[in-house]
Design a protein around this motif. Sequence first.
Motif, PDB file in Angstrom:
ATOM      1  N   HIS A  74     -10.360  27.794 -47.314  1.00 25.10           N
ATOM      2  CA  HIS A  74     -11.613  28.417 -46.879  1.00 25.10           C
ATOM      3  C   HIS A  74     -11.754  29.815 -47.434  1.00 25.10           C
ATOM      4  O   HIS A  74     -10.773  30.465 -47.759  1.00 25.10           O
ATOM      5  CB  HIS A  74     -11.636  28.543 -45.356  1.00 25.10           C
ATOM      6  CG  HIS A  74     -12.156  27.336 -44.662  1.00 25.10           C
ATOM      7  ND1 HIS A  74     -12.597  27.377 -43.366  1.00 25.10           N
ATOM      8  CD2 HIS A  74     -12.300  26.052 -45.073  1.00 25.10           C
ATOM      9  CE1 HIS A  74     -12.990  26.157 -43.000  1.00 25.10           C
ATOM     10  NE2 HIS A  74     -12.812  25.345 -44.008  1.00 25.10           N
ATOM     11  N   HIS A 108      -8.397  31.828 -46.713  1.00 27.60           N
ATOM     12  CA  HIS A 108      -7.380  31.377 -45.755  1.00 27.60           C
ATOM     13  C   HIS A 108      -7.251  29.867 -45.830  1.00 27.60           C
ATOM     14  O   HIS A 108      -8.139  29.194 -46.349  1.00 27.60           O
ATOM     15  CB  HIS A 108      -7.722  31.806 -44.319  1.00 27.60           C
ATOM     16  CG  HIS A 108      -9.091  31.383 -43.860  1.00 27.60           C
ATOM     17  ND1 HIS A 108     -10.232  32.032 -44.257  1.00 27.60           N
ATOM     18  CD2 HIS A 108      -9.484  30.362 -43.066  1.00 27.60           C
ATOM     19  CE1 HIS A 108     -11.285  31.441 -43.698  1.00 27.60           C
ATOM     20  NE2 HIS A 108     -10.867  30.417 -42.982  1.00 27.60           N
ATOM     21  N   MET A 110      -7.427  26.889 -43.530  1.00 23.07           N
ATOM     22  CA  MET A 110      -7.932  26.622 -42.181  1.00 23.07           C
ATOM     23  C   MET A 110      -7.283  25.366 -41.636  1.00 23.07           C
ATOM     24  O   MET A 110      -7.259  24.337 -42.306  1.00 23.07           O
ATOM     25  CB  MET A 110      -9.446  26.426 -42.270  1.00 23.07           C
ATOM     26  CG  MET A 110     -10.114  26.308 -40.939  1.00 23.07           C
ATOM     27  SD  MET A 110     -10.544  27.962 -40.397  1.00 23.07           S
ATOM     28  CE  MET A 110     -10.988  27.587 -38.717  1.00 23.07           C
TER      29      MET A 110
HETATM   30 CU   LIG Z   1     -11.886  28.815 -41.980  1.00 27.10          CU
END
Ligand SMILES: [Cu+2]
Length: 151
Positions: A74, A108, A110
């Motif tokens: 993400h 990141h 996720m």
């Molecule tokens: Cu996320």
Amino acid sequence: MKRVFALLLGLCLSAAAMAHSYKVGEINIVHPWSRAMPAASTTGGVYFALDNKGKTADRLVGAATPRAETAELHTHVNDNGVMRMRKVEGGVEVAPGQQVKFAPGGYHVMLFGLKQPLKAGDRFPMTLKFEKGGEVKVDVVVQDGADSHSH
Ligand SMILES: [Cu+2]
């Protein structure tokens, strides 16, 4: 007795906070960590830095962990002043000599459908997949915030 306990606690904290890193192909994966979340939370984020000390680019294309149903790459994008999370299509490139940081507010991994809450001090395995370097298994350390360790 109290002093011994404090000393032991100090040792544990510094062991958990110690930076750990992994290498696959040209890429170093530095200190994979995840932020501790309330027990009711079923999602979480995993962060690390990707260092390319080699001469060719590589690309992080996927992640998986037994700790969650799914793991997605993400990023956050600014959508008319509102920060929104978006799935990264096509992976994240790390050019030679570059470092790409996965950190809160940016890239990141996720995690969806956590099978266990993310508690500070926990560790769990995650597999990162690179286009050229292939797959590498890393240990993710769960901690309260980004600043509890130094490199
Ligand atoms: Cu996320």
